[in-house]
Write a protein that holds these residues in place. Structure first.
Motif, mmCIF file in Angstrom:
data_model
loop_
_atom_site.group_PDB
_atom_site.id
_atom_site.type_symbol
_atom_site.label_atom_id
_atom_site.label_comp_id
_atom_site.label_asym_id
_atom_site.label_seq_id
_atom_site.Cartn_x
_atom_site.Cartn_y
_atom_site.Cartn_z
ATOM 1 N N VAL A 91 3.823 10.316 -1.523
ATOM 2 C CA VAL A 91 3.609 9.146 -0.673
ATOM 3 C C VAL A 91 3.885 9.563 0.766
ATOM 4 N N ARG A 108 2.811 7.359 3.350
ATOM 5 C CA ARG A 108 2.871 6.125 4.140
ATOM 6 C C ARG A 108 3.012 4.940 3.218
ATOM 7 N N ASP A 145 0.851 -1.192 0.000
ATOM 8 C CA ASP A 145 0.000 0.000 0.000
ATOM 9 C C ASP A 145 0.880 1.233 0.000
ATOM 10 N N ARG A 146 0.518 2.195 -0.819
ATOM 11 C CA ARG A 146 1.161 3.494 -0.816
ATOM 12 C C ARG A 146 0.055 4.525 -0.656
ATOM 13 N N ARG A 147 0.116 5.251 0.461
ATOM 14 C CA ARG A 147 -0.874 6.281 0.741
ATOM 15 C C ARG A 147 -0.340 7.627 0.272
ATOM 16 N N TYR A 148 -1.201 8.355 -0.410
ATOM 17 C CA TYR A 148 -0.835 9.642 -0.995
ATOM 18 C C TYR A 148 -1.604 10.764 -0.312
ATOM 19 N N ARG A 161 -5.196 5.796 -1.838
ATOM 20 C CA ARG A 161 -4.259 4.680 -1.727
ATOM 21 C C ARG A 161 -4.096 3.964 -3.066
ATOM 22 N N VAL A 191 -8.278 8.871 2.823
ATOM 23 C CA VAL A 191 -7.141 8.105 2.326
ATOM 24 C C VAL A 191 -7.241 7.988 0.810
ATOM 25 N N ARG A 195 -2.872 0.386 -4.123
ATOM 26 C CA ARG A 195 -2.647 -0.932 -3.517
ATOM 27 C C ARG A 195 -2.231 -1.897 -4.618
#
Length: 196
Positions: A106, A108, A35-38, A53, A51, A55
């Motif tokens: 990004v 997280r 997962d990369r949260r933007y 995301r 969120v 994925r």
């Protein structure tokens, strides 16, 4: 679409897997989940508990990805509830470039090995992080979710609507080690787990 979920620390991956398979669960994916949260530079999405995301599911069969929006968290009768809308994307690297071009960064990264099952109108996912307790997440409507929890055989009181950061904080307090939710955190150079 409405996401309703609970999580718990998983005491025995093999024993709990055996119980749900015996109950008729179907393995739908086994492999790596990234997962990369933007968010915007000013963290305006996080400020509203939203969120964005990307994925990516990876295994020996290849990769597939989803771009997802998750609305603000609410809690109903002890369950974590969010609006969730997503779409399959065929080229996650290009989507990442598009998001960067729009000014998103990004904020997280979360990496884990998973096994994901379908069981009685629920999704049951076993998750192994780089350095933290293994978790099980159960997602579905409350009645089906409760049946899946009973099938897993873990005490109902161990399931919670808490965020992943809460599990990481308990791991750190219990072990004295810093939790690592992403491979990059194993080196000690990544920022600490706090905002999720």
């Amino acid at each position: 679409m409405r996401e309703v979920e609970l999580k718990a620390v998983l005491d025995s991956w093999n024993d709990r897997r055996a119980l749900i398979l015996k109950a008729g669960a179907t393995l739908v994916f086994a492999g790596r989940l990234e997962d990369r949260r933007y968010d915007a530079e000013d963290r305006s999405l996080a400020a509203r508990d939203i969120v964005l995301r990307l994925r990516i599911y990876r295994n020996a069969d290849g990769a597939r990805a989803e771009l997802e929006f998750k609305g603000a968290t609410s809690y109903e009768r002890g369950y974590k509830v969010r609006e969730e809308v997503g779409s399959t994307v065929s080229d996650p690297e290009s989507v990442a470039l598009i998001l960067a071009g729009l000014g998103y960064v990004v904020t997280r990264a979360i990496d884990r090995e998973i096994e994901q099952f379908e069981l009685d109108e629920t999704i049951v996912r076993f998750e192994r992080y780089p350095r933290m307790d293994d978790l099980v997440e159960v997602e579905g409507e409350p009645d089906a979710l409760e049946r899946a929890i009973a099938t897993l055989g873990l005490p109902r009181a161990t399931f919670t609507a808490e965020r992943l950061t809460d599990f990481a904080a308990r791991y750190e307090a219990r072990t004295g080690q810093r939790a690592a939710l992403a491979d990059s955190e194993l080196s000690g150079n990544a920022p600490p787990v706090r905002e999720l």
